[in-house]
Design a protein around this motif. Structure first.
Motif, short mmCIF file in Angstrom:
data_model
loop_
_atom_site.label_atom_id
_atom_site.label_comp_id
_atom_site.label_asym_id
_atom_site.label_seq_id
_atom_site.Cartn_x
_atom_site.Cartn_y
_atom_site.Cartn_z
N ILE A 1 48.23 12.54 -18.88
CA ILE A 1 48.93 14.16 -18.97
C ILE A 1 48.88 14.51 -20.50
O ILE A 1 48.35 15.52 -20.77
CB ILE A 1 50.17 14.24 -18.31
N ASP A 2 49.18 13.55 -21.35
CA ASP A 2 49.55 13.77 -22.57
C ASP A 2 48.03 14.07 -23.32
O ASP A 2 48.10 14.58 -24.35
CB ASP A 2 50.08 12.70 -23.48
N LYS A 3 47.03 13.44 -22.71
CA LYS A 3 45.67 13.93 -23.46
C LYS A 3 44.88 14.91 -22.56
O LYS A 3 43.61 14.92 -22.60
CB LYS A 3 44.88 12.70 -23.38
N LEU A 4 45.58 15.62 -21.73
CA LEU A 4 44.65 16.50 -21.08
C LEU A 4 44.02 17.86 -22.02
O LEU A 4 42.96 18.07 -21.60
CB LEU A 4 45.39 17.35 -19.76
N ASP A 5 44.76 18.07 -22.76
CA ASP A 5 44.26 18.92 -24.06
C ASP A 5 43.19 18.63 -24.55
O ASP A 5 41.92 19.30 -24.85
CB ASP A 5 45.36 19.47 -24.79
N LEU B 1 36.87 19.46 -24.45
CA LEU B 1 35.42 18.91 -24.36
C LEU B 1 34.79 20.04 -23.62
O LEU B 1 33.48 20.06 -23.68
CB LEU B 1 35.31 17.44 -23.82
N GLY B 2 35.36 20.59 -22.31
CA GLY B 2 34.58 21.52 -21.76
C GLY B 2 34.48 20.93 -20.15
O GLY B 2 33.71 21.79 -19.52
N VAL B 3 34.97 19.84 -19.90
CA VAL B 3 34.63 19.42 -18.54
C VAL B 3 35.32 20.11 -17.41
O VAL B 3 36.35 20.77 -17.64
CB VAL B 3 34.84 17.97 -18.52
N HIS C 1 49.06 19.11 -11.09
CA HIS C 1 49.61 20.48 -11.54
C HIS C 1 49.14 20.64 -13.08
O HIS C 1 48.64 21.77 -13.01
CB HIS C 1 51.05 20.75 -11.49
N GLU C 2 49.08 19.74 -13.74
CA GLU C 2 48.61 20.10 -15.20
C GLU C 2 47.04 20.19 -15.16
O GLU C 2 46.63 20.92 -15.93
CB GLU C 2 49.21 18.99 -16.32
N VAL C 3 46.44 19.45 -14.53
CA VAL C 3 45.03 19.61 -14.31
C VAL C 3 44.57 20.95 -14.03
O VAL C 3 43.76 21.62 -14.31
CB VAL C 3 44.44 18.48 -13.44
N HIS C 4 45.04 21.32 -12.73
CA HIS C 4 44.79 22.74 -12.24
C HIS C 4 45.33 23.97 -13.13
O HIS C 4 44.48 24.84 -13.32
CB HIS C 4 45.66 22.94 -10.90
N THR C 5 46.51 23.64 -13.89
CA THR C 5 46.87 24.78 -14.81
C THR C 5 45.49 24.99 -16.01
O THR C 5 45.60 26.02 -16.39
CB THR C 5 48.24 24.33 -15.26
N ARG C 6 44.94 23.95 -16.37
CA ARG C 6 44.06 23.92 -17.31
C ARG C 6 42.74 24.51 -16.66
O ARG C 6 41.58 24.41 -17.41
CB ARG C 6 43.80 22.70 -17.93
N GLY C 7 42.73 24.69 -15.52
CA GLY C 7 41.28 25.06 -15.09
C GLY C 7 40.30 24.11 -14.71
O GLY C 7 39.20 24.44 -14.40
N MET C 8 40.79 22.81 -14.39
CA MET C 8 40.17 21.87 -13.99
C MET C 8 40.47 21.24 -12.46
O MET C 8 41.42 21.72 -12.05
CB MET C 8 40.31 20.69 -15.02
N LYS C 9 39.53 20.30 -12.18
CA LYS C 9 40.02 19.79 -10.84
C LYS C 9 39.94 18.37 -10.89
O LYS C 9 39.40 17.77 -11.76
CB LYS C 9 38.59 20.26 -9.98
#
Length: 545
Positions: A34-38, A43-45, A86-94
């Motif tokens: 979670i801390d490193k999701l940004d 990177l754009g993945v 939730h945090e992954v989805h909030t950032r538009g990732m899956k």
């Protein structure tokens, strides 16, 4: 072929126990992810693949699951996992999860019941067989991790079957009750909102009928791709997968190109895409001619039928720049070239954590420094047979899975910024010069090159859906290929070598306008001629023609 979100995706694999530790116990954890999701998002993945974090005795780093519905304490808690999703989805990732249903831990409640008596209702959840007349194992098969696939159970007088470690008994997919338990579990995770599964060892679900002795037990291909596997996968698709808009990728050992459409054909109703291992398992060191031949065969087999994946390393395989490139003088150039290769060939590209930094394999001084159960078991068995311990150790180093499992290198501080405690496995000593902090400060780093590759894929459908043509057949060091879609042509030029190579533009391309899209040497620009040019070691260029 249909155009879908997952065909256009780039996947980033997180081996969480080696990613980032937030509580100082030496293991990475879900809070660390979670801390490193940004960072990952920058990177754009599009998709994160999370290695197993279910409850487990951890004999095989989480691939021995004791409870599919619980998060292991090392990783965190279910509420923390839900926060991660939730945090992954909030950032538009899956987020896709590892689905390990060929086997469980021997501590799973199903197996504890199964081994309790021959007439237990869950006895046939696993594979049990009587000994031969002389008391020996039912057949001569080898497992991936052990000299035999069979372990004798004193309590019931039968052997149980395991394709991997003794502590990882195989599930019996012939049992309808077992299959329904698995489908119920899969729905439970999908209903929580995950975006798909990476399916571990899924080619092993069906076993050879009758379990006959193998003519050559050391060739363990008999464990995989057996009749019945497609029946199971089709049923899984009908009962679970087709009801969700998800990505499914199967880990398919020992399959050949002609098998690919059977697993991923859009008319088949099984899986979306696959990992094959003709490169990672069957090509020990770089072999350009063999690699190109593999790519062509798989492209032709899957064209307009199914979908491939592109990867050169993961948690089971030595880091690509060490195994298939040059991790010394040309580490940066080589890492960028290999990235170009993976992202421009047909199929879905996978990035294994740290690959975007050009992280390398490692060499520890003693077998005691290693954790890999496959490596340690092989070392034990071969030394027991009388081989010289140092010779055995040296032979196992190049392909030890721990080459890719050392902690993520965040900075040059102690333990690479991975943990404030003692890391579960030693950190690669080169973290002082190869790390995230250094990469983000250098505009010419491998990281920023990967970022460009990923953005190019988003902006240019030719990288995803373009036809593929090898224009360098027979050349042992140059790889030149074309991708073409709706009149758009891209030319990819790679010199996979520690020496210079002369490149001459293929016939028919002399008069085409050439626009430089990407180059891994910073002094190349759009004015550089490619009619006839000298390519430097590990030089990569991509042109729009």
């Amino acid at each position: 072929m249909n155009r879908t979100w997952w065909k256009e995706a780039v996947v980033y694999q997180i081996y969480w126990r080696s990613f980032y530790d937030t509580n100082g116990d030496g293991y990475g954890d879900l809070q660390g992810v979670i801390d490193k999701l940004d960072y990952i998002q920058s990177l754009g993945v599009d998709v994160i693949w999370l290695n197993p974090c279910y409850e487990s005795p951890d004999r095989d780093n989480g691939y021995d699951i004791a409870d599919y519905y619980t998060i292991m304490e090392k990783a965190g808690t279910m509420p923390l996992w839900e926060t991660l999703l939730h945090e992954v989805h909030t950032r538009g990732m899956k987020l896709i999860m590892d689905l390990v249903v060929n086997h469980t831990s021997d501590q799973h409640s199903w197996f504890l019941e199964s081994r309790s008596s021959k007439d237990n209702p869950k006895r046939d959840y696993y594979i049990w067989r009587d000994p031969k007349a002389d008391g020996s194992a039912p057949n001569n098969w080898r497992s991936y991790f052990e000299p035999s696939t069979w372990t004798f159970d004193e309590a019931t007088g039968q052997y149980y079957f395991h394709s991997f470690a003794v502590e990882q008994p195989d599930l019996n997919w012939e049992s309808e009750a077992l299959r329904e338990e698995i489908y119920r579990m899969m729905r439970w995770w999908l209903d929580k909102g995950i975006d798909g599964f990476r399916m571990d060892a899924v080619a092993l679900l069906a076993k050879p009928e009758g379990y006959p002795d193998a003519e050559n037990p050391d060739d363990i291909s008999y464990l995989a791709n057996n009749p019945g596997v497609h029946t199971f996968l089709h049923e899984m698709h009908e009962k679970v997968l087709k009801h969700y808009d998800i990505l499914t990728v199967g880990e398919l050992g020992f399959i050949k190109p002609e098998d690919g459409p059977l697993y991923t054909g859009e008319d088949r109703g099984e899986l979306n895409t696959l990992f094959h291992f003709e490169v990672a398992d069957e090509m020990p060191t770089w072999d350009m001619l063999r690699f190109k031949e593999i790519q062509t065969r798989w492209y032709e087999a899957l064209k307009d039928k199914g979908w491939n994946s592109q990867f050169l390393n993961n948690h089971d395989h030595t880091r690509q720049v060490t195994r298939y490139g040059n991790d010394g003088e040309f580490r940066v150039e080589s890492a960028k070239l290999l990235g170009t290769l993976v992202h421009t060939l047909p199929g879905m590209p996978y990035i294994y954590q740290g690959e975007e930094l050009g992280m390398t394999g490692v060499r520890f001084s003693s077998i005691e420094d290693y954790d890999d159960i496959a490596m340690k078991n092989k070392y034990r068995d071969e030394v027991a047979e009388g081989r010289d311990p140092q010779e055995v150790f040296e032979s196992l180093l190049p392909r030890s899975r721990d080459n890719s499992r050392t902690p993520m290198q965040w900075d040059a501080s102690d333990n690479a910024g991975f943990t404030t405690g003692k890391p579960w496995i030693k950190v690669n000593p080169n973290h002082t010069r190869i790390n995230v902090e250094q990469a983000l400060a250098d505009p010419n780093s491998v990281f920023y090159y990967y970022k460009k590759l990923i953005q190019l894929r988003k902006d240019n459908p030719v990288m995803v859906y373009g036809d593929y043509y090898d224009l360098s057949e027979g050349h042992a060091e140059l790889y030149v290929f074309k991708r073409e879609l709706d009149g758009v042509r891209w030319l990819v030029i790679l010199n996979h070598s520690d020496r210079e190579n002369e490149f001459t533009l293929p016939a028919g391309y002399e008069d085409a306008k050439k626009e430089l899209v990407l180059a891994n040497y910073s002094d190349v620009d759009g004015t550089t001629s490619i009619q006839k040019t000298t390519l430097r070691p590990h030089e990569a260029r991509v042109y729009r023609m």
